[in-house]
Design an enzyme around this catalytic site. Structure first.
Site, PDB file in Angstrom:
ATOM      1  CB  CYS A  74      -4.623   2.207  -0.084  1.00 49.90           C
ATOM      2  SG  CYS A  74      -5.128   3.426  -1.269  1.00 49.90           S
TER       3      CYS A  74
ATOM      4  CD  GLU B 127      -1.605   4.578  -0.457  1.00 50.01           C
ATOM      5  OE1 GLU B 127      -2.210   5.568  -1.343  1.00 50.01           O
ATOM      6  OE2 GLU B 127      -1.913   4.622   0.562  1.00 50.01           O
TER       7      GLU B 127
ATOM      8  CB  CYS C 217      -7.340   4.764   3.141  1.00 53.23           C
ATOM      9  SG  CYS C 217      -7.568   4.319   1.753  1.00 53.23           S
TER      10      CYS C 217
ATOM     11  CG  HIS D 276      -6.386   7.158  -2.091  1.00 52.67           C
ATOM     12  ND1 HIS D 276      -6.932   6.593  -1.212  1.00 52.67           N
ATOM     13  CD2 HIS D 276      -7.261   7.996  -2.550  1.00 52.67           C
ATOM     14  CE1 HIS D 276      -7.831   7.196  -0.234  1.00 52.67           C
ATOM     15  NE2 HIS D 276      -8.252   8.048  -1.491  1.00 52.67           N
TER      16      HIS D 276
HETATM   17 ZN    ZN Z   1      -5.742   5.213   0.430  1.00 48.86          ZN
END
Ligand code: ZN
Length: 166
Positions: A92, A61, A89, A59
């Site tokens: 993260c 991040e 999420c 992801h």
């Molecule tokens: Zn994430």
């Protein structure tokens, strides 16, 4: 510790995060981008690329956190702020808490997987020893519209592909 805030500096860094999201879009990934800021300067960037990297953790991040930690030579990022175009999420958010970020700023809310208040709020667990400040809704309209455009275009492309296949 949720605060709504949209000052000029936040908008400027969010704009840079959106530019990272564009890189993801160009690769056909869901367009989410992130930047890590320390002392008012961007020290690392990242964009969503789990498909291309065959990596469910890739992801935006996580990519940005990894780059920032490598740059600083430290697995913790005290005094750093992370800007991301979409509400983080659970994965993260967990990584950001491990990194000891001072603040996380996100754009659009994610009603499906958001862990900063939408589905749950990892940052409001009083039992956690490190507290990271959260600012949501910075350039939320721009960030949300950007994602929407991507999904509309993708659906259009998929529909066109189905027509060709017939
Ligand atoms: Zn994430």
């Amino acid at each position: 510790m949720t605060e709504m805030q949209d000052n000029g500096a936040d908008a400027g860094f969010m704009q840079l995060a959106l530019e990272q999201a564009q890189h993801a879009w160009d690769l056909g990934e869901v367009p989410v981008g992130a930047v890590v800021v320390k002392d008012g300067a961007v020290i690392a960037v990242g964009y969503n690329q789990p498909i291309g990297r065959h990596d469910p953790t890739a992801h935006a991040e996580i990519q940005a956190l990894r780059a920032a930690a490598e740059k600083l030579g430290n697995y913790r990022l005290p005094g750093c702020e992370l800007y991301v175009t979409l509400e983080p999420c659970v994965m993260c958010s967990g990584a950001m808490l491990h990194a000891r970020l001072s603040r996380v700023v996100f754009g659009a809310s994610d009603p499906k997987t958001g862990a900063c208040g939408s589905v749950l709020n990892l940052f409001e667990q009083a039992a956690l020893n490190h507290q990271t400040a959260i600012s949501g809704g910075v350039m939320a309209d721009e960030c949300g519209a950007f994602l929407k455009r991507f999904f509309v275009e993708r659906r259009r492309a998929q529909a066109a592909a189905r027509l060709v296949a017939k």
